[in-house]
Design a protein around this motif. Sequence first.
Motif: not given
Length: 164
Positions: A14-39
């Motif tokens: 919500i606080n950056c442009s679409k271009g900035e959001a596209k360039r942000l680093w995103v974790p590569r291990d999304l499939d291994r995160l403990p989603w049930a334990d994350l708020d």
Amino acid sequence: MRPLTEQDIRASFINCSKGEAKRLWVPRDLDRLPWADLDFLGWRDPGAPDRSCLVTERQGRLVGVALRFPSSQRGFLHRSMCSLCLTTHRGGGVSLMTARKAGAAGREGNSVGLYMCTDLACSLYVRGRKVPDSGSRFEESLTTQEQIARTTGNLAAFLDKLYA
């Protein structure tokens, strides 16, 4: 929190442009995160030591926030407390994270700050899944569910300030 994809994450900011959001680093291990334990999902950008991000669900939609914090660290004996989860840390374990406001106010340079765990692992500290470097959290009379509710309430109050 429900599992997220990279596309979900990039579309949520919500606080950056679409271009900035596209360039942000995103974790590569999304499939291994403990989603049930994350708020919320929080991470530091390994390529930019002063940048981190968080994504949470708010009023039925995803909200992503790009954050900045000073790279200077405090001394080892200094203790600070996270304003979200109330975990205390030594040294640089807590940082003042600032986020550009959403919309026109953010484009004018207005921002909001909050002291947060530098590693953004608040959800794991509250649940006892991660121990802070200092060794422990304060003993509380609140249940874990009440602590989780307080943490998510503190996050919601911070997000409200981004829209104001």
